[in-house]
Design a protein around this motif. Structure first.
Motif: not given
Length: 175
Positions: A48-56, A58-59, A65-67, A77-79
């Motif tokens: 996993x690249x850092x940007x992938x991990x960050x996006x994951x 975030x989701x 948070x139940x959002x 968006x991640x997928x």
């Protein structure tokens, strides 16, 4: 920062393994559904690249948070952005959970089926198969639900925990 990434990841993984947010756990019928790890640490750390991990993350934070609408958008968006990511199976699974909490059973079913069909070796596959059995039950297809839940027990049921235990309990209480 590059040297801290594995440490931050491992800390996040530990927190995720030890205690999934109780708000998510309360939204499902048993905590066993989400008790198994959602990340395969060796695969993620290596690929996993850092940007992938960050996006994951975030989701996943939106889900915690139940959002749920935000989580659905973020996982989708991640997928789209990272279709070959080591986190894809986890993303589809949690996308299914987000849809399930919104009572969007058709999209939940599609997400869980994607995990089962495209990621058969994933650590989320037993959980996705269990969740898929529950979705069939909620949609009124009790025959398919029971067969799917039995598949969880038959294929993954050597221990006392996780998806196999939840499947056994579900069958005992609902059929």
């Amino acid at each position: 920062m590059r040297k801290l990434f594995p440490c931050i990841f491992l800390l996040s993984l530990f927190i995720e393994l030890v205690g999934i947010n109780t708000a998510i756990a309360d939204s499902f019928s048993t905590s066993n559904e989400i008790a198994s790890p959602s990340l395969n640490s060796s695969a993620v750390v290596e690929t996993a690249k850092p940007e992938e991990y960050d996006a994951y993350q975030t989701a996943y934070a939106k889900l915690k948070r139940q959002d749920y609408e935000g989580a659905i958008k973020a996982y989708s968006a991640f997928i789209t952005a990272y279709p070959a990511s080591a986190l894809s199976s986890n993303s589809y699974f949690w996308l299914g959970k987000a849809y399930e909490t919104q009572n969007d059973l058709n999209n939940a079913q599609q997400a869980y089926e994607k995990v089962v069909s495209d990621y058969p070796q994933s650590n989320k596959t037993p959980d996705a198969l269990y969740a898929l059995g529950k979705v069939y039950f909620l949609k009124g297809d009790k025959t398919k639900a029971k067969a799917t839940l039995q598949q969880v027990i038959d294929n993954y049921g050597t221990g006392d925990g996780g998806a196999p235990q939840a499947a056994r309990q579900f069958i005992q209480t609902k059929f």
